[in-house]
Design an enzyme around this catalytic site. Structure first.
Site, short mmCIF file in Angstrom:
data_model
loop_
_atom_site.label_atom_id
_atom_site.label_comp_id
_atom_site.label_asym_id
_atom_site.label_seq_id
_atom_site.Cartn_x
_atom_site.Cartn_y
_atom_site.Cartn_z
N CYS A 102 57.83 95.54 60.24
CA CYS A 102 58.86 94.72 59.57
C CYS A 102 58.33 93.96 58.34
CB CYS A 102 59.49 93.76 60.56
SG CYS A 102 58.36 93.06 61.75
N HIS A 158 61.02 87.12 57.67
CA HIS A 158 59.57 87.10 57.45
C HIS A 158 59.33 86.70 55.99
CE1 HIS A 158 59.20 88.64 61.36
NE2 HIS A 158 58.75 89.86 61.13
P1 NAP Z 1 62.37 94.27 72.91
O1 NAP Z 1 63.34 93.20 72.55
O2 NAP Z 1 61.29 93.95 73.87
O3 NAP Z 1 63.23 95.53 73.50
C1 NAP Z 1 62.60 96.63 74.12
C2 NAP Z 1 63.62 97.71 74.51
O4 NAP Z 1 62.90 98.80 75.12
C3 NAP Z 1 64.64 97.25 75.55
O5 NAP Z 1 65.88 97.87 75.28
C4 NAP Z 1 64.08 97.77 76.87
O6 NAP Z 1 65.09 98.04 77.82
C5 NAP Z 1 63.50 99.08 76.40
N1 NAP Z 1 62.46 99.57 77.33
C6 NAP Z 1 61.40 98.88 77.82
N2 NAP Z 1 60.70 99.66 78.69
C7 NAP Z 1 61.34 100.85 78.72
C8 NAP Z 1 61.10 102.07 79.41
N3 NAP Z 1 60.06 102.22 80.25
N4 NAP Z 1 61.95 103.12 79.19
C9 NAP Z 1 63.00 102.99 78.35
N5 NAP Z 1 63.29 101.85 77.67
C10 NAP Z 1 62.45 100.80 77.85
O7 NAP Z 1 61.66 94.87 71.61
P2 NAP Z 1 62.15 94.80 70.06
O8 NAP Z 1 61.68 93.59 69.38
O9 NAP Z 1 63.60 95.14 70.01
O10 NAP Z 1 61.28 95.99 69.42
C11 NAP Z 1 61.59 97.36 69.65
C12 NAP Z 1 60.64 98.21 68.81
O11 NAP Z 1 60.88 97.97 67.43
C13 NAP Z 1 59.14 97.91 69.07
O12 NAP Z 1 58.42 99.10 69.03
C14 NAP Z 1 58.79 96.97 67.92
O13 NAP Z 1 57.43 97.02 67.61
C15 NAP Z 1 59.66 97.54 66.80
N6 NAP Z 1 60.02 96.62 65.72
C16 NAP Z 1 60.52 95.39 66.00
C17 NAP Z 1 60.91 94.56 64.95
C18 NAP Z 1 61.47 93.19 65.20
O14 NAP Z 1 61.67 92.46 64.20
N7 NAP Z 1 61.75 92.79 66.43
C19 NAP Z 1 60.78 95.00 63.65
C20 NAP Z 1 60.28 96.27 63.39
C21 NAP Z 1 59.92 97.07 64.44
P3 NAP Z 1 65.39 97.05 79.09
O15 NAP Z 1 66.22 95.92 78.55
O16 NAP Z 1 66.14 97.92 80.02
O17 NAP Z 1 64.07 96.59 79.62
#
Ligand code: NAP
Length: 360
Positions: free
Chosen positions: A152, A245
């Site tokens: 990001c 950010h």
């Molecule tokens: P998050 O809020 O922790 O969400 C994680 C998601 O993954 C949830 O929907 C969760 O589902 C699912 N998940 C977890 N374990 C799983 C499994 N074993 N099988 C299938 N689904 C599973 O994370 P986030 O911040 O949204 O980030 C998601 C991705 O985007 C990451 O790789 C992160 O590095 C990337 N990213 C994030 C941002 C940001 O600003 N947040 C920016 C760029 C990139 P449940 O609810 O069912 O557990």
């Protein structure tokens, strides 16, 4: 102007309950090209109506039509006819899952870091390196493809640097980040660490800056991507801001430029998404803000619907040549919105269609 798909394309959102997955749901609800057909998450959420599985934290209401949709597990056979999936999965899960989807003939546009540095996976900021999408044709995961979004913070940095790289070259970069809490996911930062505090460490983030920026600004050739030779010194900090950010950047230029020329390079900048008038393309992509105390996350992160970046405080740097501040919305431009724009670009370039014909 790009051709508009004749009917809305059904898409799946993988990791739909998380911080980024919710952004996908919100942004795709009214999208002119796509319709959300499948919401997928972990086995913990599978089978529940989305409304119950998700802890909705978006500033807009949960889209009515998605609330009753049953969440499915992240398996290719669970997404029916969808040939396009947006992935907001944790990296630990994304590696295997995204490859399984690609093997099943599905195009995956991913936010996870798992495949970003894979030599055959395009890592794309649509305004910066749209030509890198051609790399996808060389992939061997199966008949689907994996396209990735950068980290990001790297998105904001590379978008701010691109006009300067084109006009003057950039030879060195020092950056200090102040990254919003949503960047750590829904449960990433414990509540007790937030008030009256900042955390001067984000795991893996500083390395991602160096590697991802060089790949994005690099040149695509027969042997893959030759990285752009840009040494970056990054200090990454988590701060008590909800979204956004902010980056304090110093740069050394390859050729001399006046402040007016640097500002002109930013304000005149338009990339392929703007030229093609893609639905999620902000116009302009970069706002230069002349106020002495801008940009600020609460005031400026939503410019261009969260898809534009803002830049301000350009001034001479006593160590390098110039310093400035840049701000981007981490879950919109830095994640879900950036992925949606990337999918629009791939479709506008005819990549998914030509790939389907090649597979016949
Ligand atoms: P998050 O809020 O922790 O969400 C994680 C998601 O993954 C949830 O929907 C969760 O589902 C699912 N998940 C977890 N374990 C799983 C499994 N074993 N099988 C299938 N689904 C599973 O994370 P986030 O911040 O949204 O980030 C998601 C991705 O985007 C990451 O790789 C992160 O590095 C990337 N990213 C994030 C941002 C940001 O600003 N947040 C920016 C760029 C990139 P449940 O609810 O069912 O557990």
């Amino acid at each position: 102007m790009s051709p508009i798909p004749s009917s809305r394309i059904p898409v799946a959102v993988l990791g739909a309950t998380g911080s980024v997955g919710q952004r996908f749901a919100a942004l795709l609800a009214d999208h002119p090209w796509f319709t959300v057909a499948v919401l997928a998450a972990s086995e913990r959420s599978a089978g529940l109506p989305y409304r119950e599985a998700v802890r909705w934290v978006q500033p807009t209401p949960l889209p009515e039509e998605l609330g009753e949709m049953r969440v499915v597990a992240c398996r290719p056979e669970a997404v029916g006819e969808c040939r396009l999936a947006f992935s907001a999965l944790e990296s630990a899960v994304a590696t295997e899952t995204e490859e399984a989807f690609a093997a099943a003939g599905i195009w995956v546009v991913s936010n996870a870091s798992s495949h970003r540095m894979h030599p055959l996976v395009p890592l794309v900021v649509p305004e910066v390196n749209p030509d890198h999408l051609d790399l996808a044709a060389r992939q061997r995961f199966g008949s689907g493809r994996i396209l990735t979004n950068p980290n990001c913070s790297t998105i904001g940095l590379t978008l701010a640097l691109k006009p300067l790289v084109d006009a003057f070259d950039v030879e060195a970069c020092h950056v200090v980040t102040m990254q919003g809490l949503s960047g750590a996911g829904l449960t990433g930062v414990p509540g007790m660490q937030v008030p009256d505090n900042l955390i001067p460490y984000i795991a893996g983030e500083e390395e991602k800056f160096e590697n991802e920026a060089a790949k994005i600004l690099g040149r695509l050739g027969d042997d893959g991507i030759a990285p752009y030779p840009l040494p970056i010194s990054a200090h990454c900090n988590r701060v008590p801001v909800s979204d956004g950010h902010t980056l304090c950047v110093s740069i050394r230029l390859g050729r001399p430029a006046t402040p007016e020329q640097v500002i002109e390079a930013w304000t005149a900048f338009a990339g392929e998404p703007q030229e093609r008038e893609l639905p999620s393309a902000p116009r302009p992509a970069i706002h230069y803000l002349p106020q002495q105390d801008a940009p600020q996350p609460r005031l400026h992160r939503d410019l261009g619907g969260g898809m534009a970046i803002s830049v301000g405080r350009l001034r001479p740097c006593p160590l390098l040549d110039y310093r400035f501040v840049t701000l981007s919305h981490n879950t919109v431009r830095g994640a879900a919105g950036g992925s949606i724009l990337l999918a629009e670009l791939a479709i506008a370039r005819g990549l998914m269609e030509s790939d389907r014909q090649a597979d016949r």
